[in-house]
Design a protein around this motif. Structure first.
Motif, PDB file in Angstrom:
ATOM      1  N   VAL A 237     -10.790  -9.553  -9.151  1.00  0.00           N
ATOM      2  CA  VAL A 237      -9.386  -9.810  -8.831  1.00  0.00           C
ATOM      3  C   VAL A 237      -8.746  -8.500  -8.392  1.00  0.00           C
ATOM      4  O   VAL A 237      -8.915  -7.465  -9.040  1.00  0.00           O
ATOM      5  N   GLY A 238      -8.023  -8.561  -7.290  1.00  0.00           N
ATOM      6  CA  GLY A 238      -7.427  -7.330  -6.802  1.00  0.00           C
ATOM      7  C   GLY A 238      -6.237  -7.557  -5.899  1.00  0.00           C
ATOM      8  O   GLY A 238      -5.852  -8.696  -5.611  1.00  0.00           O
ATOM      9  N   HIS A 239      -5.655  -6.448  -5.460  1.00  0.00           N
ATOM     10  CA  HIS A 239      -4.562  -6.489  -4.492  1.00  0.00           C
ATOM     11  C   HIS A 239      -5.132  -6.283  -3.091  1.00  0.00           C
ATOM     12  O   HIS A 239      -5.944  -5.385  -2.872  1.00  0.00           O
ATOM     13  N   ARG A 240      -4.680  -7.109  -2.166  1.00  0.00           N
ATOM     14  CA  ARG A 240      -5.094  -6.964  -0.774  1.00  0.00           C
ATOM     15  C   ARG A 240      -3.937  -7.358   0.132  1.00  0.00           C
ATOM     16  O   ARG A 240      -3.448  -8.470   0.075  1.00  0.00           O
TER      17      ARG A 240
ATOM     18  N   ILE B 111     -14.418  -2.538   0.309  1.00  0.00           N
ATOM     19  CA  ILE B 111     -13.898  -1.171   0.290  1.00  0.00           C
ATOM     20  C   ILE B 111     -12.397  -1.196   0.030  1.00  0.00           C
ATOM     21  O   ILE B 111     -11.726  -2.201   0.261  1.00  0.00           O
ATOM     22  N   ARG B 112     -11.912  -0.084  -0.467  1.00  0.00           N
ATOM     23  CA  ARG B 112     -10.504  -0.010  -0.833  1.00  0.00           C
ATOM     24  C   ARG B 112      -9.613   0.378   0.334  1.00  0.00           C
ATOM     25  O   ARG B 112      -8.408   0.152   0.298  1.00  0.00           O
TER      26      ARG B 112
ATOM     27  N   LEU C  11     -14.953  -6.707   3.528  1.00  0.00           N
ATOM     28  CA  LEU C  11     -13.716  -7.051   2.834  1.00  0.00           C
ATOM     29  C   LEU C  11     -12.991  -5.741   2.572  1.00  0.00           C
ATOM     30  O   LEU C  11     -13.235  -5.066   1.577  1.00  0.00           O
ATOM     31  N   ASP C  12     -12.089  -5.374   3.476  1.00  0.00           N
ATOM     32  CA  ASP C  12     -11.440  -4.067   3.368  1.00  0.00           C
ATOM     33  C   ASP C  12     -10.067  -4.188   2.718  1.00  0.00           C
ATOM     34  O   ASP C  12      -9.541  -5.274   2.510  1.00  0.00           O
ATOM     35  N   GLY C  13      -9.502  -3.036   2.360  1.00  0.00           N
ATOM     36  CA  GLY C  13      -8.184  -3.004   1.751  1.00  0.00           C
ATOM     37  C   GLY C  13      -8.089  -3.734   0.430  1.00  0.00           C
ATOM     38  O   GLY C  13      -7.021  -4.205   0.039  1.00  0.00           O
ATOM     39  N   PHE C  14      -9.209  -3.818  -0.300  1.00  0.00           N
ATOM     40  CA  PHE C  14      -9.263  -4.574  -1.556  1.00  0.00           C
ATOM     41  C   PHE C  14      -9.272  -3.597  -2.727  1.00  0.00           C
ATOM     42  O   PHE C  14     -10.234  -2.866  -2.935  1.00  0.00           O
ATOM     43  N   GLU C  15      -8.192  -3.591  -3.511  1.00  0.00           N
ATOM     44  CA  GLU C  15      -8.082  -2.712  -4.672  1.00  0.00           C
ATOM     45  C   GLU C  15      -8.313  -3.528  -5.938  1.00  0.00           C
ATOM     46  O   GLU C  15      -7.476  -4.352  -6.335  1.00  0.00           O
TER      47      GLU C  15
END
Length: 438
Positions: free
Chosen positions: A302-305, A246-247, A284-288
Motif C-alpha cells: 500500500v502506498g501513495h502514487r 520505483i519511488r 510502476l513508478d512514483g510509488f511510495e
C-alpha cells in the motif's frame, strides 16, 4: 607563536604497540587491509561474521561485476599471492562474484599469515575504548580499543586492539522497503515473501519465483540485474511475471551511456531499457510504499502514487532499495558523519551521488576517513554510507593510506592516487536504491 599541528597521528604507547589492529570483515577490502599490514610488519586480527571469508560476496556470487580483473585486485594482495605462484586472471574480463572469491579472495584468505589471524563466525557486537564510554576524554587516545564479539559457540568476549579498521560493508543492512526509511509496517506478515537484493533467480532461488508475479523495488544496478534474471525466467516459464516498482517519476536509473568505460554496466542499462520497451517488465513508478499486508498467498503493498492511496498486488518482493551502514555497533565510538549520506564528513562531498559517479570520485585516504576517535577508520562500502557509488579499487587505496598512517608513514599515507574508469552516474537518487557491483 606557532600554529598547532592538528593532523591526527598514530598513537605511540608501549601497551598499544603490543596489541593487534582489529579488522572487521574479511571481504576484499578487509583482506586488503590485512595484506598491507603484513607488508608493514603490523600484527592484526580479522573478525568475519560469516562462516567463511567474503560471505556477503558469496551470497550474490551469481552476479557478474562491472569492473574487469585489472580493477579488482589490490596491489599488496597481488604481491603476496604472486610470491606463492598465483597468476592474475584475464585483466580485461569481468568476473562473477563467485569467480572473484574462488580465484582471488579465497586464495588470499588461505595464505598462512592471514589465515592464522582470521576468526570466522565471529560477530562484532560493539566497539569502545577499554573502560570508557564515548563521553570520557581523559587519556582516551592512549587507551586500547575493546571489541565485544560473539563467537560461534555463542560466547561473548572482549578483545583489545591498538586500532580498528571497520570493513564490514553494508550488504547485511538493507534499506527499508518503506519510503520513509523506518521499518515497513506489516513487514512481519510478508517477511517470507521478501528477499534481499540480488537473489539467484535462475539458480538457488528459482523455486521462489517460478510461476509467480515478482515485484522488484529499487532503481539501481542491483534491481536491474534481478529484473533481467526475472525476464529470462519468464521466458523459460511463462507463468512468471515481472513488475519494477520505483519511488521516482522516471524508471531510468542505470547507465546505458556509450561513454561508460565499464561496458558491462552500459549493456545492463540498455538491456533493461529494451525489456521495458518490449513489455516484458511492467513499470510502476512514483510509488511510495507506506505499509504492507498479507491476504492469503498475496502480498499487498500500500502506498501513495500521484496523490492517491493505491495498492499493488504481488506474490514475491525483492528489496533492491540499497543499503545503509550498521552504526549500532559504533554507538560508543566518536564519529563525525555527514548528516545526509552517513559517510565520514570529509569524504561525503566527494561521493555525493547527485554529483559523482563511481569513476569521478577523487582519490582519498586517511585524512578524509579520520574521525574524532583517533585510530578508528571505516573503509570500503561502509565508508560510503548510503551513497551507492563504491568501487573496489577505491577501497584498496583507502586501506593503503590508512595502514601507512598506522605505521607512522605519514608521507605515504598523504600521497593518494587512484585511476578509475569513466562511468555514467550510478544512481541519481540514493534514496531509491542502487549500487555499483564494483
Amino acid at each position: 607563536m606557532t600554529l598547532l599541528d592538528l593532523t591526527p597521528r598514530a598513537v605511540q604507547n608501549d601497551r598499544l604497540t603490543t596489541l593487534p589492529v582489529a579488522i572487521i570483515g574479511a571481504g576484499p577490502i578487509g583482506l586488503s587491509a590485512a595484506a598491507h599490514l603484513l607488508e608493514r610488519g603490523i600484527d592484526f586480527v580479522i573478525f568475519e561474521a560469516g562462516d567463511v571469508a567474503a560471505a556477503s560476496v558469496r551470497a550474490w556470487g551469481h552476479t557478474r561485476l562491472f569492473s574487469p580483473w585489472k580493477h579488482l585486485v589490490d596491489p599488496a594482495s597481488r604481491r603476496l599471492l604472486e610470491a606463492q605462484g598465483w597468476e592474475l586472471p584475464d585483466p580485461e574480463r569481468a568476473p562473477t562474484g563467485t569467480e572473484l572469491v574462488e580465484k582471488y579472495v579465497a586464495p588470499l584468505a588461505a595464505l598462512e599469515p592471514i589465515a592464522s589471524r582470521l576468526r570466522t563466525g565471529v560477530e562484532v557486537l560493539g566497539v569502545t575504548r577499554e573502560g570508557m564510554d564515548r563521553t570520557r576524554t581523559k587519556a582516551r587516545f592512549a587507551t586500547p580499543f575493546s571489541l565485544r564479539v560473539r563467537t560461534p559457540d555463542e560466547t561473548i568476549e572482549d578483545v583489545a586492539a591498538r586500532a580498528v579498521i571497520d570493513a564490514s560493508g553494508t550488504y547485511r543492512s538493507p534499506n527499508s522497503l518503506s519510503s520513509g526509511g523506518l521499518d515497513l509496517l506489516g513487514m512481519t506478515d510478508i517477511a517470507d515473501r521478501v528477499t534481499a537484493a540480488l537473489p539467484d533467480v535462475l539458480g538457488r532461488d528459482r523455486a521462489l519465483f517460478a510461476d509467480r508475479h515478482a515485484t522488484v523495488v529499487g532503481a539501481g544496478h542491483s534491481a536491474a540485474n534481478t529484473l533481467l534474471g526475472l525476464v529470462e525466467l519468464a521466458r523459460q516459464e511463462p507463468g512468471a511475471t515481472v513488475t519494477w516498482l520505483i519511488r521516482n517519476s522516471q524508471a531510468v536509473r542505470v547507465s546505458s551511456s556509450a561513454d561508460d568505460e565499464l561496458a558491462d554496466r552500459a549493456r545492463l542499462g540498455s538491456r533493461v531499457d529494451q525489456a521495458v520497451a518490449d513489455g516484458r517488465i511492467t513499470v510502476l513508478d512514483g510509488f511510495e510504499i507506506i505499509r504492507a499486508q498479507r491476504t492469503g498467498d498475496t502480498v499487498e503493498l500500500v502506498g501513495h502514487r500521484r496523490g492517491e492511496v493505491v495498492t499493488h498486488l504481488t506474490d514475491v518482493v525483492v528489496n533492491a532499495t540499497g543499503f545503509r551502514p550498521n552504526l549500532d555497533m559504533l554507538r560508543e565510538i566518536r564519529l563525525e558523519l555527514d548528516d545526509i549520506v552517513e559517510a565520514p564528513k570529509r569524504l561525503a562531498p566527494l561521493i555525493d551521488p547527485n554529483v559523482h559517479s563511481c569513476g569521478t570520485v577523487e582519490p582519498h585516504g586517511f585524512r578524509e576517513l579520520t574521525h574524532p576517535e583517533k585510530g578508528f577508520f571505516v573503509v570500503g562500502m561502509k565508508s560510503y554510507g548510503r551513497a551507492p557509488t563504491f568501487l573496489l579499487a577505491t577501497g584498496y587505496e583507502q586501506v593503503r593510506s590508512v595502514t601507512a598512517w598506522l605505521a607512522g608513514d605519514t608521507t605515504s599515507a598523504s600521497h593518494v592516487e587512484l585511476v578509475l574508469p569513466a562511468t555514467g552516474v550510478c544512481s541519481t537518487d540514493a534514496s531509491d536504491g542502487g549500487g555499483c557491483c564494483s
